[in-house]
Write a protein that holds these residues in place. Structure first.
Motif, PDB file in Angstrom:
ATOM      1  N   LEU A 102       0.795  -1.226   0.000  1.00 19.61           N
ATOM      2  CA  LEU A 102       0.000   0.000   0.000  1.00 19.61           C
ATOM      3  C   LEU A 102       0.830   1.280   0.000  1.00 19.61           C
ATOM      4  N   PHE A 103       2.113   1.192   0.339  1.00 20.58           N
ATOM      5  CA  PHE A 103       2.932   2.392   0.402  1.00 20.58           C
ATOM      6  C   PHE A 103       4.171   2.213  -0.463  1.00 20.58           C
ATOM      7  N   PRO A 104       4.700   3.306  -0.979  1.00 17.72           N
ATOM      8  CA  PRO A 104       5.851   3.203  -1.887  1.00 17.72           C
ATOM      9  C   PRO A 104       7.096   2.694  -1.182  1.00 17.72           C
ATOM     10  N   LEU A 105       8.052   2.229  -1.994  1.00 21.75           N
ATOM     11  CA  LEU A 105       9.332   1.791  -1.452  1.00 21.75           C
ATOM     12  C   LEU A 105       9.991   2.945  -0.707  1.00 21.75           C
ATOM     13  N   GLY A 106      10.641   2.620   0.377  1.00 23.63           N
ATOM     14  CA  GLY A 106      11.287   3.648   1.189  1.00 23.63           C
ATOM     15  C   GLY A 106      10.502   4.005   2.423  1.00 23.63           C
ATOM     16  N   VAL A 107       9.205   3.673   2.419  1.00 19.85           N
ATOM     17  CA  VAL A 107       8.366   3.897   3.595  1.00 19.85           C
ATOM     18  C   VAL A 107       8.325   2.602   4.398  1.00 19.85           C
ATOM     19  N   LEU A 108       8.684   2.688   5.661  1.00 19.83           N
ATOM     20  CA  LEU A 108       8.641   1.501   6.511  1.00 19.83           C
ATOM     21  C   LEU A 108       7.225   0.945   6.545  1.00 19.83           C
ATOM     22  N   ASN A 109       7.064  -0.301   6.166  1.00 23.83           N
ATOM     23  CA  ASN A 109       5.737  -0.938   6.090  1.00 23.83           C
ATOM     24  C   ASN A 109       5.915  -2.382   6.527  1.00 23.83           C
ATOM     25  N   ARG A 110       5.556  -2.656   7.757  1.00 26.44           N
ATOM     26  CA  ARG A 110       5.833  -3.964   8.342  1.00 26.44           C
ATOM     27  C   ARG A 110       4.550  -4.551   8.928  1.00 26.44           C
ATOM     28  N   VAL A 111       4.314  -5.839   8.638  1.00 28.50           N
ATOM     29  CA  VAL A 111       3.135  -6.541   9.161  1.00 28.50           C
ATOM     30  C   VAL A 111       3.610  -7.751   9.944  1.00 28.50           C
ATOM     31  N   SER A 112       3.145  -7.868  11.192  1.00 26.01           N
ATOM     32  CA  SER A 112       3.560  -8.993  12.026  1.00 26.01           C
ATOM     33  C   SER A 112       2.818 -10.262  11.631  1.00 26.01           C
ATOM     34  N   ALA A 113       3.323 -11.374  12.087  1.00 23.99           N
ATOM     35  CA  ALA A 113       2.605 -12.634  11.909  1.00 23.99           C
ATOM     36  C   ALA A 113       1.300 -12.577  12.698  1.00 23.99           C
ATOM     37  N   PRO A 114       0.245 -13.218  12.201  1.00 25.97           N
ATOM     38  CA  PRO A 114      -1.040 -13.182  12.902  1.00 25.97           C
ATOM     39  C   PRO A 114      -0.965 -13.883  14.253  1.00 25.97           C
ATOM     40  N   ALA A 115      -1.768 -13.404  15.181  1.00 24.72           N
ATOM     41  CA  ALA A 115      -1.830 -13.992  16.525  1.00 24.72           C
ATOM     42  C   ALA A 115      -3.274 -13.963  16.988  1.00 24.72           C
ATOM     43  N   TYR A 116      -3.529 -14.563  18.146  1.00 19.27           N
ATOM     44  CA  TYR A 116      -4.893 -14.745  18.642  1.00 19.27           C
ATOM     45  C   TYR A 116      -4.964 -14.409  20.118  1.00 19.27           C
ATOM     46  N   ASP A 117      -6.196 -14.033  20.528  1.00 17.04           N
ATOM     47  CA  ASP A 117      -6.357 -13.788  21.964  1.00 17.04           C
ATOM     48  C   ASP A 117      -7.403 -14.734  22.528  1.00 17.04           C
ATOM     49  N   ASP A 118      -8.578 -14.235  22.881  1.00 14.26           N
ATOM     50  CA  ASP A 118      -9.560 -15.068  23.573  1.00 14.26           C
ATOM     51  C   ASP A 118     -10.552 -15.734  22.610  1.00 14.26           C
ATOM     52  N   GLY A 119     -10.327 -15.616  21.337  1.00 14.21           N
ATOM     53  CA  GLY A 119     -11.231 -16.269  20.382  1.00 14.21           C
ATOM     54  C   GLY A 119     -12.388 -15.424  19.943  1.00 14.21           C
ATOM     55  N   SER A 120     -12.504 -14.182  20.415  1.00 15.60           N
ATOM     56  CA  SER A 120     -13.614 -13.334  19.983  1.00 15.60           C
ATOM     57  C   SER A 120     -13.389 -12.773  18.585  1.00 15.60           C
ATOM     58  N   ILE A 121     -12.161 -12.890  18.093  1.00 11.75           N
ATOM     59  CA  ILE A 121     -11.844 -12.492  16.724  1.00 11.75           C
ATOM     60  C   ILE A 121     -11.118 -13.657  16.063  1.00 11.75           C
ATOM     61  N   ASP A 122     -10.979 -13.574  14.735  1.00 10.97           N
ATOM     62  CA  ASP A 122     -10.251 -14.638  14.042  1.00 10.97           C
ATOM     63  C   ASP A 122      -8.755 -14.520  14.252  1.00 10.97           C
ATOM     64  N   ALA A 123      -8.240 -13.317  14.187  1.00 14.17           N
ATOM     65  CA  ALA A 123      -6.806 -13.101  14.377  1.00 14.17           C
ATOM     66  C   ALA A 123      -6.558 -11.607  14.516  1.00 14.17           C
ATOM     67  N   TYR A 124      -5.366 -11.247  14.950  1.00 10.33           N
ATOM     68  CA  TYR A 124      -4.981  -9.839  14.905  1.00 10.33           C
ATOM     69  C   TYR A 124      -3.537  -9.750  14.437  1.00 10.33           C
ATOM     70  N   VAL A 125      -3.230  -8.639  13.783  1.00  5.88           N
ATOM     71  CA  VAL A 125      -1.870  -8.389  13.324  1.00  5.88           C
ATOM     72  C   VAL A 125      -1.479  -6.976  13.744  1.00  5.88           C
ATOM     73  N   GLU A 126      -0.191  -6.778  13.945  1.00  3.88           N
ATOM     74  CA  GLU A 126       0.353  -5.445  14.202  1.00  3.88           C
ATOM     75  C   GLU A 126       0.883  -4.902  12.879  1.00  3.88           C
ATOM     76  N   TRP A 127       0.411  -3.713  12.506  1.00  5.50           N
ATOM     77  CA  TRP A 127       0.820  -3.094  11.241  1.00  5.50           C
ATOM     78  C   TRP A 127       1.532  -1.787  11.549  1.00  5.50           C
ATOM     79  N   GLN A 128       2.786  -1.699  11.107  1.00  4.20           N
ATOM     80  CA  GLN A 128       3.576  -0.490  11.322  1.00  4.20           C
ATOM     81  C   GLN A 128       3.809   0.211   9.997  1.00  4.20           C
ATOM     82  N   VAL A 129       3.430   1.480   9.919  1.00  3.54           N
ATOM     83  CA  VAL A 129       3.687   2.327   8.755  1.00  3.54           C
ATOM     84  C   VAL A 129       4.457   3.538   9.263  1.00  3.54           C
ATOM     85  N   ALA A 130       5.725   3.644   8.826  1.00  2.97           N
ATOM     86  CA  ALA A 130       6.612   4.697   9.343  1.00  2.97           C
ATOM     87  C   ALA A 130       6.677   4.579  10.871  1.00  2.97           C
ATOM     88  N   GLU A 131       6.260   5.616  11.594  1.00  2.00           N
ATOM     89  CA  GLU A 131       6.314   5.575  13.058  1.00  2.00           C
ATOM     90  C   GLU A 131       4.987   5.160  13.688  1.00  2.00           C
TER      91      GLU A 131
END
Length: 360
Positions: free
Chosen positions: A27-56
């Motif tokens: 979604l962002f051009p090269l040079g912009v920090l764009n990082r997505v963590s591996a999916p994880a789970y909590d209490d089962g109320s959702i399917d999964a969650y990921v941490e998405w970092q864009v720049a800061e």
């Protein structure tokens, strides 16, 4: 590979999450920090969650996977936790559904390119527009195809069952030399009956080949679909296949004789003696002459059907005789009753559980 806590009985949840994460990374051009963590789970109320970092900026995306059709009146209000963004991901989200989701506080994504990610704290907003019509559900209700009985439909079904991988509609039609419109109508009916895995406009994937074969033969049958002519063999039924073996006509044997040949080739002969000989050809008169047949529509035990698929479907040869592809044998036998249907079920088991050599 990660464990899916909800929707796990349905293939496709993990695939959608993987494709969503891949989409975020573009979604962002090269040079912009764009990082997505591996999916994880909590209490089962959702399917999964990921941490998405864009720049800061770092946001937590809580994913709610909807494999079925989500309609506007089925959208519930989002439950937003501080620092998190609730996101619905689905194979396709219609424009009206997208509007309903946004009003209810949801972000959303589908593989066709529709995306809305909005976070207030920390601030982040992304929106893109994709398809406005579902590429996987071109026509679902009313269905343009009412059954799986037809000749061309049988070619589509044989091809889908024989194809162990995933393929696009157009590639499949081209490889099988079939009209795209005919393939599309069959795919629409299979999708309507939930026999395909949702792929969001991606490849065609059968949920279960056994179920698809059984569903096909509820409508299809060798006699009911191809209306074969009945003949009496002047040299005896046993001579028919031998005469065809020595001829140069285009033909392929199906039915019990073909099922027997399949297992004989694998070293397991003698399952059931055929009471009739079933043959496909693109030249009825040539087969009549080669096999020395006389018409007998009342009691003839040699059935010959005219077909156009012989030059499009793979066949196999055993002891010098040509037989139709095994998945067509399955269809022709499963649509009967009694011991011949049982032979078809045995062949179906062999194809579903066997190795790649059985997929012809």
């Amino acid at each position: 590979m990660f464990h899916v806590m909800r929707n796990s009985p349905f293939y496709g949840t993990s695939d959608l999450i993987d494709r969503f994460m891949t989409s975020l990374r573009t979604l962002f051009p090269l040079g912009v920090l764009n990082r997505v963590s591996a999916p994880a789970y909590d209490d089962g109320s959702i399917d999964a969650y990921v941490e998405w970092q864009v720049a800061e900026t770092v946001v937590r995306l809580e994913l709610d996977v909807k494999l079925g059709v989500l309609r506007p009146d089925g959208v519930r209000d989002a439950f937003v936790t501080p620092g998190s963004v609730p996101v619905v991901i689905s194979p396709f989200l219609a424009p009206a559904t997208q509007e309903a989701l946004a009003r209810a506080g949801w972000s959303y994504w589908d593989p066709t390119g529709n995306i809305l990610i909005v976070s207030s704290h920390p601030p982040l907003a992304v929106q893109r527009t994709g398809a406005t019509r579902d590429p996987d559900r071109a026509a679902t209700d009313p269905r343009p195809l009412k059954s799986l009985k037809g000749e061309t439909t049988s070619e589509v079904m044989v091809g889908l069952l024989a194809n162990r991988g995933a393929t696009s509609l157009r590639d499949f039609a081209r490889d099988r030399r079939l009209p795209v419109s005919s393939v599309s109508r069959v795919i629409s009916l299979l999708r309507y009956e939930n026999l395909l895995t949702p792929t969001g406009g991606g490849p065609i994937v059968l949920r279960d080949r056994r179920l698809c074969a059984e569903r096909w033969t509820e409508d299809y049958g060798f006699a009911s679909t191809f209306s074969p002519r009945r003949y009496f063999s002047l040299g005896g039924r046993e001579s028919v296949i031998d005469r065809l073996r020595r001829s140069d006509v285009d033909y392929a044997v199906t039915g019990v004789s073909a099922g027997q040949a399949w297992f004989a080739e694998k070293g397991s002969p003698g399952r059931l003696a055929p009471s009739e000989i079933w043959i496909y050809t693109n030249d009825l008169e040539a087969v009549e002459r080669a096999a020395d047949l006389a018409p007998d529509q009342r009691q003839g035990d040699v059935l010959v059907a005219h077909s156009e698929f012989l030059n499009r479907e793979h066949s196999f040869s055993w002891d010098g005789v040509s037989y139709v592809t095994p998945w067509r044998i399955v269809g022709d036998l499963l649509s009967t009753r009694g011991r011949s249907a049982a032979l078809g079920a045995d062949l179906l088991d062999d194809l579903v559980t066997g190795d790649s050599d059985a997929q012809r």
